[in-house]
Design an enzyme around this catalytic site. Sequence first.
Site, PDB file in Angstrom:
ATOM      1  N   LYS A   3       0.843  -1.192   0.000  1.00 34.78           N
ATOM      2  CA  LYS A   3       0.000   0.000   0.000  1.00 34.78           C
ATOM      3  C   LYS A   3       0.882   1.248   0.000  1.00 34.78           C
ATOM      4  O   LYS A   3       1.768   1.393   0.847  1.00 34.78           O
ATOM      5  CB  LYS A   3      -0.900   0.027   1.231  1.00 34.78           C
ATOM      6  CG  LYS A   3      -2.008  -1.003   1.209  1.00 34.78           C
ATOM      7  CD  LYS A   3      -2.878  -0.877   2.450  1.00 34.78           C
ATOM      8  CE  LYS A   3      -4.009  -1.888   2.411  1.00 34.78           C
ATOM      9  NZ  LYS A   3      -4.879  -1.788   3.620  1.00 34.78           N
ATOM     10  N   GLY A   8      -6.116  19.724 -22.513  1.00 39.14           N
ATOM     11  CA  GLY A   8      -5.333  20.731 -23.220  1.00 39.14           C
ATOM     12  C   GLY A   8      -5.932  22.122 -23.239  1.00 39.14           C
ATOM     13  O   GLY A   8      -5.354  23.095 -22.752  1.00 39.14           O
ATOM     14  N   ASN A  15      -6.436  23.763 -19.767  1.00 37.01           N
ATOM     15  CA  ASN A  15      -5.200  24.301 -19.204  1.00 37.01           C
ATOM     16  C   ASN A  15      -4.787  25.597 -19.886  1.00 37.01           C
ATOM     17  O   ASN A  15      -4.320  26.537 -19.234  1.00 37.01           O
ATOM     18  CB  ASN A  15      -4.080  23.268 -19.318  1.00 37.01           C
ATOM     19  CG  ASN A  15      -4.215  22.145 -18.317  1.00 37.01           C
ATOM     20  OD1 ASN A  15      -4.878  22.288 -17.295  1.00 37.01           O
ATOM     21  ND2 ASN A  15      -3.592  21.020 -18.599  1.00 37.01           N
ATOM     22  N   GLY A  33      12.062  20.225 -26.127  1.00 32.69           N
ATOM     23  CA  GLY A  33      12.691  19.693 -24.927  1.00 32.69           C
ATOM     24  C   GLY A  33      14.061  20.284 -24.676  1.00 32.69           C
ATOM     25  O   GLY A  33      14.223  21.495 -24.587  1.00 32.69           O
ATOM     26  N   GLY A  74      15.396  23.186 -26.752  1.00 31.64           N
ATOM     27  CA  GLY A  74      14.796  24.508 -26.657  1.00 31.64           C
ATOM     28  C   GLY A  74      13.490  24.578 -27.419  1.00 31.64           C
ATOM     29  O   GLY A  74      12.715  23.616 -27.467  1.00 31.64           O
ATOM     30  N   ASP A 129       1.016  23.205 -22.399  1.00 35.34           N
ATOM     31  CA  ASP A 129      -0.202  24.009 -22.331  1.00 35.34           C
ATOM     32  C   ASP A 129       0.104  25.417 -21.814  1.00 35.34           C
ATOM     33  O   ASP A 129      -0.499  26.395 -22.268  1.00 35.34           O
ATOM     34  CB  ASP A 129      -1.227  23.343 -21.423  1.00 35.34           C
ATOM     35  CG  ASP A 129      -1.700  22.001 -21.953  1.00 35.34           C
ATOM     36  OD1 ASP A 129      -1.689  21.809 -23.184  1.00 35.34           O
ATOM     37  OD2 ASP A 129      -2.070  21.138 -21.134  1.00 35.34           O
TER      38      ASP A 129
END
Length: 312
Positions: free
Chosen positions: A27, A40, A43, A226, A229, A256
């Site tokens: 757990k 999308g 946001n 990413g 840039g 977003d």
Amino acid sequence: MTDILTITPNPAVDLSTTVDRIVPVTKLRGMSQRRDPGGGGINVARVIKRLGGDVSAIYPVGGVMGALLRRLLDDEGVASRTFAISGETREDFFASEISTGQQYRFILPGPRLEESEWQACLRAVEALEPFPRFVVASGSLPPGVPDDFYARVARIAKRRGGRTIVDTSGRALAAAVAEGVDLIKPNLREMRELTGSDPHDAAAWEAAAQTLLRDGKVATIALTMGHLGAALVSREGILRARPLAVQPLSAVGAGDSFLGALVWGLASGFDRERCFRHAVAAGAAALLNPGTGLCRPDDIDRLAEQVIMEAA
């Protein structure tokens, strides 16, 4: 008049928590809990609202989760134009592992939309008076919605004099581009699927974007890459931005946030360099907040001063 309309056919309530370590069978007791409105276009609308933009969001609502989604957006002051569906609005789950800093993202399938339901969304867009200047169609398409749904949105917007911005993937993105849109915001995976190419550096990715521009179906491509840039590619030329060095708490909503700040800048009449600078800052700012907290205006302002840009 609403300046900006966002459309989210597959919204969600995003539940996030933190645990010390993720292991099987045992757990796992969460140390925190928060719920945010997600999807999308939703946001994007949240970001635009925080920045002071005039925005409303169209999305389906169903069941208990749908009612909660509407309430969460009401709490953030985002104007909603909802349409009812028979299925239950989905809930996504995000878990951050404290011991490693890794984040695990569980994206659940959305409810199936019947033809009468997704057609109701298109009719709601068509009926808007006055029509918004910008229409942002963003996110995945749920089961039952045709691949050309965003293309249909673009067709309506062109007929009514609005500018269409699309952020999606796969066949839905390809259909929208074939119809013709003003701006798309692909990441590298989405760009690879769209063009069938697999460049290995930023300049080659930018060249692939320029190929799409020459086909005449897209006016501007905001390409997020990413670690490479980002680039804003249009007929006016290419703007490049290096990635900002930040310590990420969550990767959820960075794209977003980037798009929300970009659209806000366009609607505000900023020049393309200022729009792009704030978009890059907003994408980085989203990484600083847990869960799907997205970006904060003060972080955007601070990081915008650190964005290093160059023209190709």
